[in-house]
Each structure stands twice: as C-alpha cells, then as structure tokens.
Design a protein around this motif. Structure first.
Motif, PDB file in Angstrom:
ATOM      1  N   PHE A 108       0.852  -1.186   0.000  1.00 45.32           N
ATOM      2  CA  PHE A 108       0.000   0.000   0.000  1.00 45.32           C
ATOM      3  C   PHE A 108       0.891   1.240   0.000  1.00 45.32           C
ATOM      4  N   ARG A 109       0.524   2.232  -0.830  1.00 44.21           N
ATOM      5  CA  ARG A 109       1.366   3.423  -0.960  1.00 44.21           C
ATOM      6  C   ARG A 109       0.516   4.687  -1.065  1.00 44.21           C
ATOM      7  N   TYR A 110       0.988   5.753  -0.443  1.00 43.43           N
ATOM      8  CA  TYR A 110       0.405   7.085  -0.668  1.00 43.43           C
ATOM      9  C   TYR A 110       1.535   8.102  -0.666  1.00 43.43           C
ATOM     10  N   ASN A 111       1.315   9.239  -1.335  1.00 41.30           N
ATOM     11  CA  ASN A 111       2.383  10.228  -1.449  1.00 41.30           C
ATOM     12  C   ASN A 111       2.170  11.392  -0.491  1.00 41.30           C
ATOM     13  N   ASN A 112       3.123  12.300  -0.477  1.00 42.69           N
ATOM     14  CA  ASN A 112       3.078  13.421   0.460  1.00 42.69           C
ATOM     15  C   ASN A 112       1.867  14.320   0.225  1.00 42.69           C
ATOM     16  N   SER A 113       1.450  14.451  -1.033  1.00 41.88           N
ATOM     17  CA  SER A 113       0.303  15.310  -1.329  1.00 41.88           C
ATOM     18  C   SER A 113      -0.992  14.734  -0.764  1.00 41.88           C
ATOM     19  N   THR A 114      -1.047  13.400  -0.595  1.00 43.56           N
ATOM     20  CA  THR A 114      -2.228  12.781   0.011  1.00 43.56           C
ATOM     21  C   THR A 114      -2.421  13.293   1.434  1.00 43.56           C
ATOM     22  N   ILE A 115      -1.323  13.467   2.152  1.00 46.98           N
ATOM     23  CA  ILE A 115      -1.413  13.963   3.537  1.00 46.98           C
ATOM     24  C   ILE A 115      -1.924  15.403   3.535  1.00 46.98           C
ATOM     25  N   LYS A 116      -1.467  16.197   2.584  1.00 48.78           N
ATOM     26  CA  LYS A 116      -1.959  17.574   2.475  1.00 48.78           C
ATOM     27  C   LYS A 116      -3.447  17.596   2.134  1.00 48.78           C
ATOM     28  N   ASN A 117      -3.858  16.711   1.222  1.00 44.28           N
ATOM     29  CA  ASN A 117      -5.271  16.635   0.864  1.00 44.28           C
ATOM     30  C   ASN A 117      -6.115  16.139   2.035  1.00 44.28           C
TER      31      ASN A 117
END
Length: 236
Positions: free
Chosen positions: A100-109
């Motif tokens: 499972f992966r998410y990027n830094n912009s996901t945290i901002k969103n």
C-alpha cells in the motif's frame, strides 16, 4: 562587435539554455521513476508460519496469483490519493499480501478534506487498511447481487505489517491470513479509512478492488530473494 557575432552568441546561449533545461527535465523524470519503485523493505513477500508451511508442502507448485485491477484510486474525491503497487493471493496459505502506498500530497489533501488545523506529520499512522470479501448468497441468481440480502461481507484485518518511507511516498506491506477465494465469492476489496474518522459503517476514504469473479488470474512469480527466504526457512 558586429550584429552577426552578437546573433551567434545569442543563439549559442539559447542552445545551451535549452540543453540544460532538457537535462534538468530528464533528471527529474529519472529521479521520479527511481523514487516510485517499491523500496527493499516492502518489495518482497513477508514470511510467516502459514506461508512457510505452504511452501514446505507445495514447493515450486505453490500457487501465487493476482488480477489486473486498478492500482490507484480514481474517484473524484480521492483521485490519486492511494495505490496498491503489488498484491498476491496465496490459496494454499489462505493468505493475501499487498503493498500500500500514498504520497506526500495525500497527507496535504487529508488535512484539507477533514478541515484539520495543520498538516499531519508524515511519520504518523494515518490510515487503516482492511480487506472486505463479498460472497453471493444466491450464486444461481446473479441478477439479485445488488441486494444486500443476497450478499454476505466479511472484513479481514492485517496479521502483520511493515512500513517504510521515501522522500515522496509512505509504504506499507500488509499480510492478511485466513482468507481464501471461494466459488461463491464475488469481490475482494481493500478499504482505506482515515484513522481519525474510522467507522466501517461509513464510506471508505478509498477503495480498490483486488479480486472479482469475472477477471482472470495472473501468475505471480517468486523473485530470487523470495525463493531464498522461503527455502532457507524450509531447511531450518
């Protein structure tokens, strides 16, 4: 200095500027490509007793399989937030593993979507991931599958997990035990919830399908590292 000489100098500067810009763009693209591959810590299967026993019993005949499903969330409210870069069903071990992966912009969103006072720290455990299977209670009648009475859902929780980070992404490898695809199973989904709003009765923050009964299986091939890990445990 002649106008001709000035023009040659100007064209030379433009040429070198364009070359430097192209090199910069290529460098960024190569860096993004290298950064987006799964890190070593989560790249390979995680061994546990169920997997070791299955490999001990079946060896090279051990079945490992997946389907070509969407790998990234695409709904309007979570487009590009989450992805599953790799997953595999292992029937003889009654196990599913996934990355499972998410990027830094996901945290901002996330902060924006939930109206948080500040952006959460990347090191925090922000998301809950579980698997949900959907079984057809009336397999002889597919037309009633939209009815909740005709389906049974079961939620599965990780039995093991490992986490790592890169400059762009946060990764998890999850292991799910005691899950197997039966002949009356319609789907297996990965549901993602925000830990600060964890309610399994509500719509997930993100969902990705791992299995549907209309799609074909694809064989997952063990890497040399995975074979070595399983064989070493078998020899102990």
């Amino acid at each position: 200095m002649s106008n001709g000489h000035n023009m040659r100098v100007f064209l030379r500067v433009v040429k070198w500027s364009i070359s430097l810009l192209l090199c910069l763009i290529c460098g960024i693209l190569i860096w993004r490509m290298c950064s987006s591959g799964d890190p070593e810590k989560v790249k390979y299967l995680m061994g546990n007793e169920a997997l070791y026993q299955a490999y001990d019993e079946h060896g090279e005949d051990l079945v490992l399989q997946y389907q070509n499903q969407d790998t990234i969330t695409t709904a309007e409210y979570n487009r590009g937030y989450f992805s599953i870069t790799q997953y595999v069903f292992i029937p003889e071990a009654k196990q599913v593993q996934l990355v499972f992966r998410y990027n830094n912009s996901t945290i901002k969103n996330l902060a924006k979507d939930y109206g948080l006072a500040e952006i959460p720290d990347k090191s925090e455990e922000l998301f809950d991931l579980t698997l949900v299977s959907v079984v057809d209670n009336t397999p002889d009648n597919r037309e009633d599958n939209e009815s909740t009475d005709a389906r049974t859902t079961t939620r599965y929780y990780p039995s093991a997990a490992t986490r790592t980070e890169t400059s762009l992404y946060t990764y998890y490898r999850f292991v799910f035990d005691d899950i197997e695809v039966t002949s009356d199973m319609l789907y297996v989904f990965a549901d993602i919830y925000y830990e600060g709003d964890l309610d399994y009765e509500e719509r997930p923050y993100g969902t990705l399908c791992l299995y549907d009964d209309q799609s074909e299986w694809v064989t997952y091939k063990l890497s040399r590292t995975e074979r070595k890990m399983l064989a070493k445990k078998e020899d102990e």
